[in-house]
Design an enzyme around this catalytic site. Structure first.
Site, short mmCIF file in Angstrom:
data_model
loop_
_atom_site.label_atom_id
_atom_site.label_comp_id
_atom_site.label_asym_id
_atom_site.label_seq_id
_atom_site.Cartn_x
_atom_site.Cartn_y
_atom_site.Cartn_z
N SER A 1 35.05 43.60 13.94
CA SER A 1 34.99 42.18 14.21
C SER A 1 34.12 41.48 13.15
O SER A 1 34.43 41.54 11.97
CB SER A 1 34.48 41.95 15.64
OG SER A 1 34.72 40.64 16.06
N ASP B 1 45.52 42.62 19.44
CA ASP B 1 44.40 41.69 19.30
C ASP B 1 44.95 40.27 19.28
O ASP B 1 45.89 39.96 18.55
CB ASP B 1 43.65 41.98 17.99
CG ASP B 1 42.28 41.32 17.90
OD1 ASP B 1 42.12 40.22 18.46
OD2 ASP B 1 41.39 41.90 17.26
N HIS C 1 41.33 43.01 21.28
CA HIS C 1 40.23 43.08 20.32
C HIS C 1 39.27 44.22 20.67
O HIS C 1 38.68 44.83 19.79
CB HIS C 1 39.49 41.75 20.31
CG HIS C 1 38.50 41.61 19.20
ND1 HIS C 1 38.86 41.67 17.87
CD2 HIS C 1 37.15 41.43 19.21
CE1 HIS C 1 37.79 41.52 17.11
NE2 HIS C 1 36.73 41.39 17.90
#
Length: 344
Positions: A136, A290, A319
Site C-alpha cells: 500500500s 483490490d 486490498h
C-alpha cells in the site's frame, strides 16, 4: 544521530535534524522511528527496507519478518522505517509549536524516502539496498525509491501500490477524509477535541473499500470475535483507526493523495519517463480484487518498466490481500514471489 526511544523500548529514533521539504517548508528536528531485524553483513549487501503503510506502525507489519520467510532476519538486515505521520516518526501529534494545526509542514513521499536514504547512510554507511518491500503506502515508497535512486536499489517489491495515486484512488481517499472532517470537532482546519463520531464514520467508509464484495457476500469476516456484521464494523474497523491521532490520519492521507514518482524536478511530471528510469528489478503484486489499487494501474505502468513482473495476488480479500495477517494462501503467494525476486 541516533537515540533510544525510552517509552517503547523496541525501536530507536534517527534524528535527521532540520529538513528542507519538497514544498519549500523546513521541518525542524525531523525524526524517523525505526526497528531493525537481523544483522548487517560485512559488505553491507543484505539490506531490506520495509516501510510502513497507512496508519500502520512497525508493530502492525513486522509479522512478515520471520526465519524461513521472504523477509528472513537470519539472511537479511531488515529495517522498518515508520512513515511520517504515523505517530511514532515525526507527525502532527508529536510536532511542537509553531508547526501545529494548519501550520504543520506536510510531508511527501519524495521527502520521506530522501530522509530514509540519509538515515541508511549516516547510521550504517549503506549506499545500496538489496530490496525495498512495501504494501500500500509502503509500496508507493518502494516505487519512489526505484525512481528517485535508480543506482541505490537492486529490487523493489510493490504490493498493492502504484507509482502515482490514481484519480479514482484520490476520490476514495476524499470520502474517507471528509467523513473524519465532518465531525463537529473539526473547526478551521484543526480538531478541537477527539472526533469520536468522525473516526467511527471513517472506519465504516473504509470497510467498504478495503475488502471485496465477495468477502461481505460470503460473510468471510465471521470469526469467534465477530458474531455479526455490526460486531465486525465496530470491533475491527472502528477500532483500527481509533488507535491513531486524527490529525496524523489526515497528514498521511495528504501524503497518499500527493503520491507521484514523477512529481519532482527530475521528471517534471512525466510519469512514463520516471517509470522507464527505474533500473531495479521490479515485482508488482496488486490484489486481484483490490478496489482502489487496481491491477489495471500496474498493467499500464508495466508498459514503461524495463525489468518487471506483474503477478496479481489471487485473492478475494481485496486490498487486505497484500497485508496477509491470518491469510495463509496470500502470504505464501507473496513470499514465494519475493523469494524468487531476491534470487534474480
Amino acid at each position: 544521530m541516533e537515540t533510544q526511544a525510552a517509552a517503547a523500548g523496541d525501536f530507536r529514533l534517527y534524528r535527521a535534524g532540520d529538513i528542507a521539504l519538497q514544498s519549500g517548508r523546513t521541518f525542524k528536528d525531523m525524526f524517523i522511528a525505526y526497528k531493525t531485524y537481523g544483522s548487517l553483513n560485512a559488505d553491507k549487501s543484505n539490506v531490506i527496507l520495509y516501510p510502513t503503510s497507512f496508519s500502520a506502525q512497525h508493530y502492525d507489519i513486522e509479522f512478515m519478518v520471520r526465519e524461513g520467510g521472504a523477509l528472513d532476519p537470519s539472511k537479511y538486515f531488515i529495517i522498518i522505517p515508520n512513515l511520517f505521520g504515523n505517530g511514532l516518526s515525526s507527525s502532527p501529534s508529536n510536532t511542537s509549536w509553531p508547526n501545529v494545526g494548519t501550520r504543520y509542514p506536510n510531508v511527501s513521499y519524495f521527502d520521506a524516502v530522501h530522509v530514509q536514504k540519509k538515515m541508511l547512510l549516516e547510521l550504517w554507511g549503506v549506499e545500496r539496498v538489496q530490496l525495498v518491500y512495501g504494501w500500500s503506502m509502503g509500496g508507493m515508497q518502494a516505487y519512489h525509491w526505484g525512481a528517485l535512486f535508480p543506482d541505490a536499489v537492486e529490487r523493489i517489491a510493490v504490493v498493492c501500490g502504484t507509482a502515482k495515486c490514481s484519480p479514482h484512488n484520490r476520490v476514495f481517499i476524499e470520502g474517507v477524509k471528509h467523513s473524519l472532517m465532518a465531525d463537529a470537532a473539526y473547526q478551521d482546519g484543526v480538531f478541537t477535541h477527539y472526533p469520536a463520531r468522525g473516526v467511527r464514520a471513517m472506519g465504516r467508509v473504509y470497510a467498504g473499500w478495503a475488502l471485496s464484495q465477495t468477502v461481505y457476500r460470503d460473510e468471510m469476516w465471521r470469526s469467534p470475535a465477530y458474531g455479526s456484521l455490526e460486531d465486525y464494523l465496530v470491533l475491527y474497523w472502528e477500532t483500527t483507526f481509533a488507535r491513531r491521532d486524527p490529525s496524523d490520519l489526515l497528514a498521511q492521507m495528504w501524503t497518499w493523495q500527493k503520491g507521484d514518482i514523477s512529481d519532482n524536478t527530475t521528471y517534471g511530471g512525466n510519469l512514463s519517463q520516471a517509470l522507464s528510469s527505474i533500473r531495479a528489478k521490479t515485482l508488482l503484486m496488486p490484489g486481484a480484487q483490490d478496489l482502489y489499487f487496481r491491477v489495471e494501474d500496474n498493467r499500464r505502468e508495466m508498459e514503461h518498466l524495463k525489468n518487471a513482473a506483474l503477478k496479481p495476488i489471487p485473492s478475494v480479500w481485496g486490498h487486505r490481500a497484500g497485508n496477509p495477517a491470518g491469510l495463509t494462501e496470500e502470504r505464501d503467494f507473496i513470499e514465494e514471489n519475493v523469494k524468487e525476486l531476491l534470487l534474480a
